[in-house]
Motif scaffolding. Structure first.
Motif, PDB file in Angstrom:
ATOM      1  N   VAL A 299       0.856  -1.182   0.000  1.00 49.97           N
ATOM      2  CA  VAL A 299       0.000   0.000   0.000  1.00 49.97           C
ATOM      3  C   VAL A 299       0.895   1.236   0.000  1.00 49.97           C
ATOM      4  O   VAL A 299       1.550   1.542   0.999  1.00 49.97           O
ATOM      5  N   GLY A 300       0.943   1.925  -1.114  1.00 47.13           N
ATOM      6  CA  GLY A 300       1.797   3.106  -1.203  1.00 47.13           C
ATOM      7  C   GLY A 300       1.189   4.268  -0.446  1.00 47.13           C
ATOM      8  O   GLY A 300       0.076   4.707  -0.755  1.00 47.13           O
ATOM      9  N   ILE A 301       1.883   4.771   0.579  1.00 53.44           N
ATOM     10  CA  ILE A 301       1.385   5.924   1.331  1.00 53.44           C
ATOM     11  C   ILE A 301       2.398   7.069   1.238  1.00 53.44           C
ATOM     12  O   ILE A 301       3.570   6.903   1.555  1.00 53.44           O
ATOM     13  N   SER A 302       1.898   8.219   0.792  1.00 56.89           N
ATOM     14  CA  SER A 302       2.769   9.377   0.568  1.00 56.89           C
ATOM     15  C   SER A 302       2.717  10.369   1.719  1.00 56.89           C
ATOM     16  O   SER A 302       3.528  11.284   1.780  1.00 56.89           O
ATOM     17  N   GLY A 303       1.730  10.198   2.596  1.00 60.35           N
ATOM     18  CA  GLY A 303       1.480  11.203   3.625  1.00 60.35           C
ATOM     19  C   GLY A 303       0.302  12.076   3.290  1.00 60.35           C
ATOM     20  O   GLY A 303      -0.140  12.888   4.109  1.00 60.35           O
ATOM     21  N   GLY A 304      -0.253  11.923   2.065  1.00 61.59           N
ATOM     22  CA  GLY A 304      -1.411  12.682   1.655  1.00 61.59           C
ATOM     23  C   GLY A 304      -2.714  12.035   2.113  1.00 61.59           C
ATOM     24  O   GLY A 304      -2.732  10.878   2.532  1.00 61.59           O
ATOM     25  N   LYS A 305      -3.802  12.771   2.008  1.00 61.44           N
ATOM     26  CA  LYS A 305      -5.098  12.299   2.498  1.00 61.44           C
ATOM     27  C   LYS A 305      -5.585  11.059   1.748  1.00 61.44           C
ATOM     28  O   LYS A 305      -6.197  10.165   2.350  1.00 61.44           O
ATOM     29  N   ASP A 306      -5.311  10.995   0.435  1.00 65.43           N
ATOM     30  CA  ASP A 306      -5.809   9.881  -0.366  1.00 65.43           C
ATOM     31  C   ASP A 306      -5.180   8.555   0.055  1.00 65.43           C
ATOM     32  O   ASP A 306      -5.877   7.559   0.283  1.00 65.43           O
TER      33      ASP A 306
ATOM     34  N   ILE B 116      -1.392  -6.807   4.027  1.00 66.09           N
ATOM     35  CA  ILE B 116      -0.930  -5.541   3.470  1.00 66.09           C
ATOM     36  C   ILE B 116       0.397  -5.124   4.107  1.00 66.09           C
ATOM     37  O   ILE B 116       0.692  -5.478   5.246  1.00 66.09           O
ATOM     38  N   GLU B 117       1.173  -4.396   3.334  1.00 63.23           N
ATOM     39  CA  GLU B 117       2.435  -3.786   3.782  1.00 63.23           C
ATOM     40  C   GLU B 117       2.413  -2.334   3.345  1.00 63.23           C
ATOM     41  O   GLU B 117       2.223  -2.040   2.162  1.00 63.23           O
ATOM     42  N   ALA B 118       2.561  -1.405   4.265  1.00 60.21           N
ATOM     43  CA  ALA B 118       2.603   0.009   3.917  1.00 60.21           C
ATOM     44  C   ALA B 118       4.021   0.401   3.491  1.00 60.21           C
ATOM     45  O   ALA B 118       4.999  -0.021   4.122  1.00 60.21           O
ATOM     46  N   VAL B 119       4.107   1.182   2.409  1.00 60.97           N
ATOM     47  CA  VAL B 119       5.410   1.592   1.876  1.00 60.97           C
ATOM     48  C   VAL B 119       5.381   3.073   1.524  1.00 60.97           C
ATOM     49  O   VAL B 119       4.458   3.537   0.847  1.00 60.97           O
ATOM     50  N   THR B 120       6.382   3.812   1.993  1.00 58.86           N
ATOM     51  CA  THR B 120       6.534   5.221   1.623  1.00 58.86           C
ATOM     52  C   THR B 120       7.826   5.389   0.831  1.00 58.86           C
ATOM     53  O   THR B 120       8.895   4.966   1.284  1.00 58.86           O
ATOM     54  N   VAL B 121       7.712   5.974  -0.348  1.00 63.09           N
ATOM     55  CA  VAL B 121       8.899   6.355  -1.116  1.00 63.09           C
ATOM     56  C   VAL B 121       9.233   7.793  -0.724  1.00 63.09           C
ATOM     57  O   VAL B 121       8.507   8.732  -1.056  1.00 63.09           O
ATOM     58  N   ASP B 122      10.312   7.960   0.029  1.00 55.83           N
ATOM     59  CA  ASP B 122      10.757   9.283   0.463  1.00 55.83           C
ATOM     60  C   ASP B 122      11.535   9.925  -0.686  1.00 55.83           C
ATOM     61  O   ASP B 122      12.619   9.459  -1.046  1.00 55.83           O
ATOM     62  N   LEU B 123      10.972  10.980  -1.272  1.00 52.83           N
ATOM     63  CA  LEU B 123      11.583  11.611  -2.442  1.00 52.83           C
ATOM     64  C   LEU B 123      12.825  12.417  -2.095  1.00 52.83           C
ATOM     65  O   LEU B 123      13.568  12.821  -2.994  1.00 52.83           O
TER      66      LEU B 123
ATOM     67  N   THR C 210       7.455   0.253   5.690  1.00 52.28           N
ATOM     68  CA  THR C 210       8.790   0.374   5.109  1.00 52.28           C
ATOM     69  C   THR C 210       8.946   1.750   4.470  1.00 52.28           C
ATOM     70  O   THR C 210       8.056   2.198   3.741  1.00 52.28           O
ATOM     71  N   VAL C 211      10.065   2.408   4.738  1.00 53.02           N
ATOM     72  CA  VAL C 211      10.394   3.677   4.081  1.00 53.02           C
ATOM     73  C   VAL C 211      11.522   3.428   3.090  1.00 53.02           C
ATOM     74  O   VAL C 211      12.543   2.817   3.432  1.00 53.02           O
ATOM     75  N   VAL C 212      11.333   3.881   1.852  1.00 51.70           N
ATOM     76  CA  VAL C 212      12.343   3.733   0.806  1.00 51.70           C
ATOM     77  C   VAL C 212      12.987   5.094   0.575  1.00 51.70           C
ATOM     78  O   VAL C 212      12.384   5.976  -0.049  1.00 51.70           O
ATOM     79  N   PRO C 213      14.208   5.320   1.072  1.00 53.62           N
ATOM     80  CA  PRO C 213      14.859   6.620   0.856  1.00 53.62           C
ATOM     81  C   PRO C 213      15.363   6.751  -0.585  1.00 53.62           C
ATOM     82  O   PRO C 213      15.912   5.801  -1.153  1.00 53.62           O
TER      83      PRO C 213
ATOM     84  N   GLU D  92       9.657  -1.712  -6.982  1.00 50.90           N
ATOM     85  CA  GLU D  92      10.836  -2.498  -6.582  1.00 50.90           C
ATOM     86  C   GLU D  92      10.753  -2.878  -5.107  1.00 50.90           C
ATOM     87  O   GLU D  92      11.083  -4.011  -4.727  1.00 50.90           O
ATOM     88  N   ALA D  93      10.308  -1.951  -4.273  1.00 50.66           N
ATOM     89  CA  ALA D  93      10.153  -2.247  -2.845  1.00 50.66           C
ATOM     90  C   ALA D  93       9.107  -3.329  -2.633  1.00 50.66           C
ATOM     91  O   ALA D  93       9.276  -4.219  -1.791  1.00 50.66           O
ATOM     92  N   ALA D  94       8.022  -3.252  -3.396  1.00 47.12           N
ATOM     93  CA  ALA D  94       6.961  -4.262  -3.280  1.00 47.12           C
ATOM     94  C   ALA D  94       7.502  -5.655  -3.598  1.00 47.12           C
ATOM     95  O   ALA D  94       7.187  -6.627  -2.891  1.00 47.12           O
ATOM     96  N   LYS D  95       8.305  -5.753  -4.633  1.00 50.23           N
ATOM     97  CA  LYS D  95       8.885  -7.050  -4.998  1.00 50.23           C
ATOM     98  C   LYS D  95       9.796  -7.577  -3.898  1.00 50.23           C
ATOM     99  O   LYS D  95       9.776  -8.768  -3.559  1.00 50.23           O
ATOM    100  N   LYS D  96      10.611  -6.691  -3.336  1.00 48.81           N
ATOM    101  CA  LYS D  96      11.526  -7.104  -2.267  1.00 48.81           C
ATOM    102  C   LYS D  96      10.770  -7.585  -1.034  1.00 48.81           C
ATOM    103  O   LYS D  96      11.255  -8.457  -0.291  1.00 48.81           O
ATOM    104  N   LEU D  97       9.585  -7.015  -0.803  1.00 48.23           N
ATOM    105  CA  LEU D  97       8.772  -7.398   0.353  1.00 48.23           C
ATOM    106  C   LEU D  97       7.940  -8.651   0.085  1.00 48.23           C
ATOM    107  O   LEU D  97       7.218  -9.116   0.964  1.00 48.23           O
ATOM    108  N   GLY D  98       8.036  -9.167  -1.135  1.00 49.81           N
ATOM    109  CA  GLY D  98       7.284 -10.372  -1.472  1.00 49.81           C
ATOM    110  C   GLY D  98       5.837 -10.118  -1.831  1.00 49.81           C
ATOM    111  O   GLY D  98       5.005 -11.032  -1.786  1.00 49.81           O
ATOM    112  N   CYS D  99       5.512  -8.885  -2.203  1.00 49.19           N
ATOM    113  CA  CYS D  99       4.136  -8.543  -2.571  1.00 49.19           C
ATOM    114  C   CYS D  99       3.881  -8.898  -4.037  1.00 49.19           C
ATOM    115  O   CYS D  99       4.783  -8.820  -4.872  1.00 49.19           O
TER     116      CYS D  99
END
Length: 244
Positions: free
Chosen positions: A28-35, A56-63, A85-88, A118-125
């Motif tokens: 589940v990609g979470i950016s910090g936004g309401k959506d 589910i696994e929550a993942v944030t891509v930190d830009l 998981t945070v992806v820097p 790529e993070a999703a694949k590494k997490l086995g999603c």
């Protein structure tokens, strides 16, 4: 909007477009936004009773924008007992400092989605959930008409063969106004977007256009959304009647 209504809309999308199969592990990609935070609540709630068991696994891509904090999202995930998981990355630096992109949104989205996948694949999603809602679908259709000359919008379910991942959009029947209502009611820990072009994009133009059309022609957004659902758009899955 109450949680029960959110879950009803989410299940409608999941049922009618076959978004979740037994044993799915969904990033589940979470950016910090309401959506995206609303989507996290939706899938977290749905998995408690949905007949197809999934995780589910929550993942944030930190830009890499200065001052952006993932701590509020980490706290929420701990509260919901969802692995996080945070992806820097250095995406912001690459786009704004090195490449100095004048129209950065397309490249940013491509790089952000690539990092998330790529993070999703590494997490086995095997699936990735994007938080696009009804307004996003209508706005994308308008942008496609105006700037590409074709009737198109992104699909509720898309298989990425190169990554062997399926993208799903479980909020597709949820209005943005209801997302805002949910955010306010449940006090979601929304982080303001640090992007320097936020609010100055073609997407914002389409959003304002939909508001104007809806004001001048009440019901216009719903009719455009119905046109998308009935438009036989290439790549869209068959819509199944919902069993009640």
């Amino acid at each position: 909007m109450k949680l029960q209504q959110l879950l009803s809309y989410t299940r409608k999308a999941v049922d009618e477009y076959q978004l979740i199969d037994p044993g799915d592990k969904i990033a589940v990609g979470i950016s910090g936004g309401k959506d995206s935070l609303t989507m996290l609540y939706a899938l977290h709630g749905l998995k408690r009773f949905y007949p197809n068991s999934f995780t589910i696994e929550a993942v944030t891509v930190d830009l890499g924008h200065p001052g952006f904090s993932t701590e509020p999202m980490a706290n929420l995930c701990r509260e919901l007992e969802v692995p996080y998981t945070v992806v820097p990355t250095q995406i912001a630096q690459i786009i704004f400092d090195e490449r100095k992109e004048s129209n950065p949104c397309s490249l940013c989205a491509k790089m952000r989605k690539g990092a998330l996948n790529e993070a999703a694949k590494k997490l086995g999603c095997n699936k990735v959930a994007y938080a696009h809602h009804k307004d996003d679908i209508v706005e994308t259709m308008l942008l496609s008409l105006i700037f590409e000359g074709r009737f198109h919008s992104f699909s509720p379910r898309t298989y990425l063969d190169r990554m062997d991942l399926t993208v799903i959009r479980p909020l597709m029947f949820v209005d943005e106004a209801d997302v805002i209502g949910f955010w306010n009611k449940y006090r979601l820990p929304v982080e303001k977007s640090p992007c320097p072009v936020d609010g100055y994009t073609k997407r914002q133009y389409a959003k304002e256009l939909v508001k104007t059309l809806s004001k001048e022609h009440p019901g216009a957004k719903e009719r455009m959304f119905t046109a998308v659902l009935n438009g036989n758009i290439q790549g869209w899955p068959q819509r199944m009647p919902r069993i009640r």
